[in-house]
Design a protein around this motif. Structure first.
Motif, PDB file in Angstrom:
ATOM      1  N   ARG A   9       0.705  -1.144  -0.102  1.00 42.63           N
ATOM      2  CA  ARG A   9      -0.078  -0.449  -0.135  1.00 42.63           C
ATOM      3  C   ARG A   9       1.028   1.428   0.243  1.00 42.63           C
ATOM      4  O   ARG A   9       1.789   1.396   0.930  1.00 42.63           O
ATOM      5  N   VAL A  10       0.538   2.697  -0.919  1.00 43.47           N
ATOM      6  CA  VAL A  10       1.124   3.326  -1.039  1.00 43.47           C
ATOM      7  C   VAL A  10       0.433   5.050  -0.734  1.00 43.47           C
ATOM      8  O   VAL A  10      -0.341   4.776  -1.676  1.00 43.47           O
ATOM      9  N   ARG A  11       1.138   5.605   0.091  1.00 47.69           N
ATOM     10  CA  ARG A  11       0.004   6.817   0.278  1.00 47.69           C
ATOM     11  C   ARG A  11       0.360   7.943  -0.575  1.00 47.69           C
ATOM     12  O   ARG A  11       1.901   7.977  -1.538  1.00 47.69           O
ATOM     13  N   LYS A  12      -0.289   8.447  -1.548  1.00 51.64           N
ATOM     14  CA  LYS A  12       0.117   9.445  -2.640  1.00 51.64           C
ATOM     15  C   LYS A  12      -0.516  10.815  -2.446  1.00 51.64           C
ATOM     16  O   LYS A  12      -1.127  10.640  -1.192  1.00 51.64           O
ATOM     17  N   SER A  16      -3.957  19.523  -4.671  1.00 50.14           N
ATOM     18  CA  SER A  16      -4.042  20.227  -2.840  1.00 50.14           C
ATOM     19  C   SER A  16      -3.428  20.061  -1.882  1.00 50.14           C
ATOM     20  O   SER A  16      -5.181  21.000  -0.879  1.00 50.14           O
ATOM     21  N   GLY A  17      -3.017  18.839  -1.857  1.00 50.89           N
ATOM     22  CA  GLY A  17      -2.461  18.533  -0.332  1.00 50.89           C
ATOM     23  C   GLY A  17      -3.859  17.211  -0.430  1.00 50.89           C
ATOM     24  O   GLY A  17      -2.993  17.108   1.187  1.00 50.89           O
ATOM     25  N   ARG A  18      -4.430  16.831  -0.722  1.00 49.93           N
ATOM     26  CA  ARG A  18      -4.680  15.625  -0.399  1.00 49.93           C
ATOM     27  C   ARG A  18      -5.004  14.303  -0.531  1.00 49.93           C
ATOM     28  O   ARG A  18      -3.912  14.151  -1.381  1.00 49.93           O
TER      29      ARG A  18
END
Length: 107
Positions: A9-12, A16-18
């Protein structure tokens, strides 16, 4: 429920910063939702459609991924069904693909 071992799982983040997550299977398939990742486990691998990134990587052409998306060539099923010289010519011009690269992709 958790995915089997080997999934990543990769956080992107957006401009806009979301934040959001994407999931990668052990085979490198990319999924934008956890639900889609789980559903893929029920489908035989030979029936799965590769992501655009995987398709371009198979042809050793990953450098064109951004251009494909920018020009609207984001449907892998459609790309795999292209069969006319006119379709290919338009694609190559649109993404700025070099002649030698185009021959590699068309095969």
């Amino acid at each position: 429920p958790q995915l089997p071992a080997g999934w990543t799982r990769v956080r992107k983040g957006t401009q806009s910063g979301r934040g959001y997550h994407v999931w990668f299977s052990p085979a490198g398939e990319k999924f934008s939702t956890l639900k889609a990742a789980h559903e893929s486990l029920r489908m035989p691998a030979e029936l799965r459609v590769p992501s655009l990134e995987q398709l371009l990587h198979q042809f050793s052409l990953p450098q064109y991924a951004d251009a494909f998306l920018r020009e609207g060539y984001d449907c892998v099923q459609w790309l795999l069904q292209m069969d006319t010289e006119e379709d290919f010519a338009l694609l190559y011009r649109s993404v700025g693909m070099k002649g030698g690269h185009a021959k590699k992709y068309q095969k």
